[in-house]
Design a protein around this motif. Structure first.
Motif, PDB file in Angstrom:
ATOM      1  N   UNK A  36       0.847  -1.191   0.000  1.00  0.00           N
ATOM      2  CA  UNK A  36       0.000   0.000   0.000  1.00  0.00           C
ATOM      3  C   UNK A  36       0.879   1.237   0.000  1.00  0.00           C
ATOM      4  N   UNK A  37       1.421   1.510  -1.145  1.00  0.00           N
ATOM      5  CA  UNK A  37       2.260   2.692  -1.250  1.00  0.00           C
ATOM      6  C   UNK A  37       1.415   3.876  -1.706  1.00  0.00           C
ATOM      7  N   UNK A  38       2.035   4.981  -1.883  1.00  0.00           N
ATOM      8  CA  UNK A  38       1.325   6.212  -2.228  1.00  0.00           C
ATOM      9  C   UNK A  38       0.621   6.107  -3.576  1.00  0.00           C
ATOM     10  N   UNK A  39       1.229   5.428  -4.543  1.00  0.00           N
ATOM     11  CA  UNK A  39       0.624   5.319  -5.872  1.00  0.00           C
ATOM     12  C   UNK A  39      -0.716   4.593  -5.831  1.00  0.00           C
ATOM     13  N   UNK A  40      -0.870   3.638  -4.937  1.00  0.00           N
ATOM     14  CA  UNK A  40      -2.118   2.888  -4.849  1.00  0.00           C
ATOM     15  C   UNK A  40      -3.237   3.736  -4.253  1.00  0.00           C
ATOM     16  N   UNK A  41      -2.879   4.783  -3.527  1.00  0.00           N
ATOM     17  CA  UNK A  41      -3.880   5.603  -2.864  1.00  0.00           C
ATOM     18  C   UNK A  41      -4.262   6.853  -3.658  1.00  0.00           C
ATOM     19  N   UNK A  42      -3.550   7.152  -4.726  1.00  0.00           N
ATOM     20  CA  UNK A  42      -3.807   8.368  -5.488  1.00  0.00           C
ATOM     21  C   UNK A  42      -4.928   8.183  -6.496  1.00  0.00           C
ATOM     22  N   UNK A  43      -5.633   9.249  -6.753  1.00  0.00           N
ATOM     23  CA  UNK A  43      -6.643   9.280  -7.807  1.00  0.00           C
ATOM     24  C   UNK A  43      -6.343  10.489  -8.679  1.00  0.00           C
ATOM     25  N   UNK A  44      -6.549  10.341  -9.969  1.00  0.00           N
ATOM     26  CA  UNK A  44      -6.258  11.408 -10.921  1.00  0.00           C
ATOM     27  C   UNK A  44      -7.544  11.860 -11.588  1.00  0.00           C
ATOM     28  N   UNK A  45      -7.536  13.071 -12.074  1.00  0.00           N
ATOM     29  CA  UNK A  45      -8.679  13.621 -12.795  1.00  0.00           C
ATOM     30  C   UNK A  45      -8.276  13.772 -14.255  1.00  0.00           C
ATOM     31  N   UNK A  46      -9.076  13.193 -15.163  1.00  0.00           N
ATOM     32  CA  UNK A  46      -8.756  13.309 -16.583  1.00  0.00           C
ATOM     33  C   UNK A  46      -9.298  14.621 -17.143  1.00  0.00           C
ATOM     34  N   UNK A  47      -9.132  14.807 -18.462  1.00  0.00           N
ATOM     35  CA  UNK A  47      -9.534  16.072 -19.076  1.00  0.00           C
ATOM     36  C   UNK A  47     -11.042  16.288 -19.054  1.00  0.00           C
ATOM     37  N   UNK A  48     -11.814  15.230 -18.853  1.00  0.00           N
ATOM     38  CA  UNK A  48     -13.270  15.359 -18.796  1.00  0.00           C
ATOM     39  C   UNK A  48     -13.778  15.550 -17.371  1.00  0.00           C
ATOM     40  N   UNK A  49     -12.885  15.549 -16.405  1.00  0.00           N
ATOM     41  CA  UNK A  49     -13.278  15.735 -15.018  1.00  0.00           C
ATOM     42  C   UNK A  49     -13.635  14.453 -14.292  1.00  0.00           C
ATOM     43  N   UNK A  51     -12.681  10.830 -12.366  1.00  0.00           N
ATOM     44  CA  UNK A  51     -11.601  10.271 -11.565  1.00  0.00           C
ATOM     45  C   UNK A  51     -11.099   8.981 -12.198  1.00  0.00           C
ATOM     46  N   UNK A  52      -9.785   8.828 -12.264  1.00  0.00           N
ATOM     47  CA  UNK A  52      -9.172   7.618 -12.786  1.00  0.00           C
ATOM     48  C   UNK A  52      -8.037   7.198 -11.873  1.00  0.00           C
TER      49      UNK A  52
END
Length: 70
Positions: A36-49, A51-52
């Motif tokens: 459970x590192x930081x990458x597993x906990x992050x969520x990103x927002x794409x250009x359409x808004x 969450x990915x």
């Protein structure tokens, strides 16, 4: 000087609480999710808004052409 009954009970209770705390600590350590590192906990927002879970690949840049008067 002899310890009173109340003092013996407090020491006994303190030892019991310390023992329970150590047991809980070991249990949490055994059942911890590995990886459970930081990458597993992050969520990103794409250009359409939306969450990915995948990071954005290419940053889209808008090129603006300017005209200098004169």
């Amino acid at each position: 000087m002899a310890d009173s009954w109340n003092k013996k009970e407090r020491v006994k209770k303190k030892r019991q609480l310390k023992k329970e705390k150590e047991e809980k600590k070991l249990e949490r350590k055994e059942h911890a999710r590995n990886g459970n590192d930081l990458d597993a906990m992050l969520a990103y927002v794409d250009e359409n808004g939306n969450l990915t879970s995948k990071p954005p690949g290419v940053v889209h840049k808008i090129e603006i052409k300017t005209r200098i008067p004169g």
